[in-house]
Design a protein around this motif. Structure first.
Motif, PDB file in Angstrom:
ATOM      1  N   THR A 162      -8.614  -3.336   8.099  1.00 19.10           N
ATOM      2  CA  THR A 162      -8.636  -2.266   7.104  1.00 19.10           C
ATOM      3  C   THR A 162      -7.503  -1.304   7.392  1.00 19.10           C
ATOM      4  OG1 THR A 162     -11.035  -2.449   6.937  1.00 19.10           O
ATOM      5  CG2 THR A 162     -10.033  -0.453   6.075  1.00 19.10           C
ATOM      6  N   TRP A 215      -5.456   2.345   0.430  1.00 18.31           N
ATOM      7  CA  TRP A 215      -6.389   1.555   1.230  1.00 18.31           C
ATOM      8  C   TRP A 215      -6.109   0.085   0.980  1.00 18.31           C
ATOM      9  CZ3 TRP A 215     -10.215  -1.388  -1.439  1.00 18.31           C
ATOM     10  CH2 TRP A 215     -11.061  -2.116  -0.597  1.00 18.31           C
ATOM     11  N   GLN A 244      -7.412  -3.903   2.384  1.00 21.70           N
ATOM     12  CA  GLN A 244      -8.326  -4.722   3.192  1.00 21.70           C
ATOM     13  C   GLN A 244      -7.755  -6.131   3.264  1.00 21.70           C
ATOM     14  OE1 GLN A 244     -11.284  -3.674   4.784  1.00 21.70           O
ATOM     15  NE2 GLN A 244     -10.989  -5.658   5.764  1.00 21.70           N
TER      16      GLN A 244
END
Length: 184
Positions: free
Chosen positions: A91, A114, A116
């Protein structure tokens, strides 16, 4: 990360240039700048990296019979902290002013991103924040963006990837554009 060494690296640079036109009545142009590109890895003992890139400019444009046109500017191209995104921490978060990581084609962002990563090497994520105007001083404008994206990877080394991103932006609170980006 707590066992990793914290390392500072970078460069301070300067550049100067001038144009002296003696044929056309004495027009002159000068440019001088002083810049910094620096990074500090693992600054807080939790992994990650702090990055700064900034430059100060001094410009002088002299035209015969006119007062000198003098301009002093300061530009912050990057001032951000990111953490994660490594194999042991899939992450990734980035905060500040930065070029978007998975889709740099979307430009600079004053905000947060963000990402992932999956165990197969693919990645998905989102970003939100202001869009600095594309001028030398990168002023903050009236534009805000939100992006979602997915990048498929053929293997963990990411030798072959295919990505799609969707960016929606607003200008002064009004919906401005929908942008779709695909990369291979």
């Amino acid at each position: 990360p707590a066992e990793r060494e914290s390392v500072t690296s970078g460069q301070i640079y300067t550049r100067c240039s001038g144009t002296f036109d003696k044929q056309a009545g004495g027009r002159n142009y000068y440019l001088a700048s002083l810049g910094l590109d620096a990074r500090r890895t693992n600054p807080f003992g939790k992994g990650g990296e702090f990055v700064v890139s900034a430059e100060a400019f001094h410009r002088v444009n002299q035209l015969p019979g006119e007062p000198d046109d003098v301009e002093d500017d300061f530009s912050v191209r990057r001032f951000s902290y990111h953490v994660g995104g490594e194999e042991d921490n899939p992450t990734r978060w980035e905060f500040g002013r930065f070029l978007q990581h998975e889709f740099p084609e979307l430009g600079l962002l004053d905000g947060v991103e963000w990402t992932q990563k999956t165990s197969a090497g693919s990645a998905f994520g989102a970003s939100f924040g202001g869009m600095p105007e594309p001028f030398p001083t990168l002023p903050r404008g009236d534009d805000v963006q939100a992006t979602v994206y997915y990048r498929w990877a053929a293997d963990r080394e990411r030798k072959l990837t295919w990505g799609n991103a969707y960016q929606n932006s607003w200008h002064k609170g009004e919906q401005d554009r929908n942008l779709f980006v695909s990369t291979l």
